[in-house]
Design a protein around this motif. Sequence first.
Motif, mmCIF file in Angstrom:
data_model
loop_
_atom_site.group_PDB
_atom_site.id
_atom_site.type_symbol
_atom_site.label_atom_id
_atom_site.label_comp_id
_atom_site.label_asym_id
_atom_site.label_seq_id
_atom_site.Cartn_x
_atom_site.Cartn_y
_atom_site.Cartn_z
ATOM 1 N N GLN A 16 12.379 29.808 -10.678
ATOM 2 C CA GLN A 16 10.970 30.084 -10.410
ATOM 3 C C GLN A 16 10.673 29.676 -8.978
ATOM 4 O OE1 GLN A 16 8.965 31.400 -12.895
ATOM 5 N NE2 GLN A 16 10.878 31.474 -14.031
ATOM 6 N N THR A 17 9.871 30.471 -8.284
ATOM 7 C CA THR A 17 9.452 30.112 -6.932
ATOM 8 C C THR A 17 7.975 30.395 -6.758
ATOM 9 O OG1 THR A 17 10.026 32.293 -6.069
ATOM 10 C CG2 THR A 17 11.694 30.581 -5.870
ATOM 11 N N ALA A 18 7.348 29.641 -5.881
ATOM 12 C CA ALA A 18 5.964 29.885 -5.472
ATOM 13 C C ALA A 18 6.000 30.121 -3.967
ATOM 14 C CB ALA A 18 5.084 28.698 -5.802
ATOM 15 N N MET A 44 4.604 25.385 -11.939
ATOM 16 C CA MET A 44 4.712 25.943 -10.589
ATOM 17 C C MET A 44 3.381 25.900 -9.857
ATOM 18 S SD MET A 44 7.831 26.434 -10.184
ATOM 19 C CE MET A 44 7.619 27.021 -8.537
ATOM 20 N N ALA A 45 2.292 26.132 -10.561
ATOM 21 C CA ALA A 45 0.962 26.079 -9.941
ATOM 22 C C ALA A 45 0.664 24.674 -9.429
ATOM 23 C CB ALA A 45 -0.100 26.528 -10.937
ATOM 24 N N ALA A 48 2.795 24.007 -6.335
ATOM 25 C CA ALA A 48 2.287 24.756 -5.185
ATOM 26 C C ALA A 48 1.032 24.108 -4.625
ATOM 27 C CB ALA A 48 2.010 26.199 -5.587
#
Length: 81
Positions: A16-18, A44-45, A48
């Motif tokens: 997973q990436t942001a 992830m949120a 970020a």
Amino acid sequence: MATSGSGSGMVSYNVQTAVDTKNHLIIAREVTNVGHDRNQLANMAEQAKAAIGTSELKAKCMTGEQRRISRWEHEDILDAM
């Protein structure tokens, strides 16, 4: 990760990436070996937000009291593809 065969699996990773949309840079990443990403969005949120040092952006994108999402009448065809 599990595969469709009974008792079988394969070695693989779920990444997973942001990305910061202004500068096009990866600001957070997570690598797991879980076969789904259902629990990754909130994680992830949070990563970020911490990386770019901002608080809740909801006020900028949601002006009404209710959230409304409109769909094209044939959106289900696109979803199936």
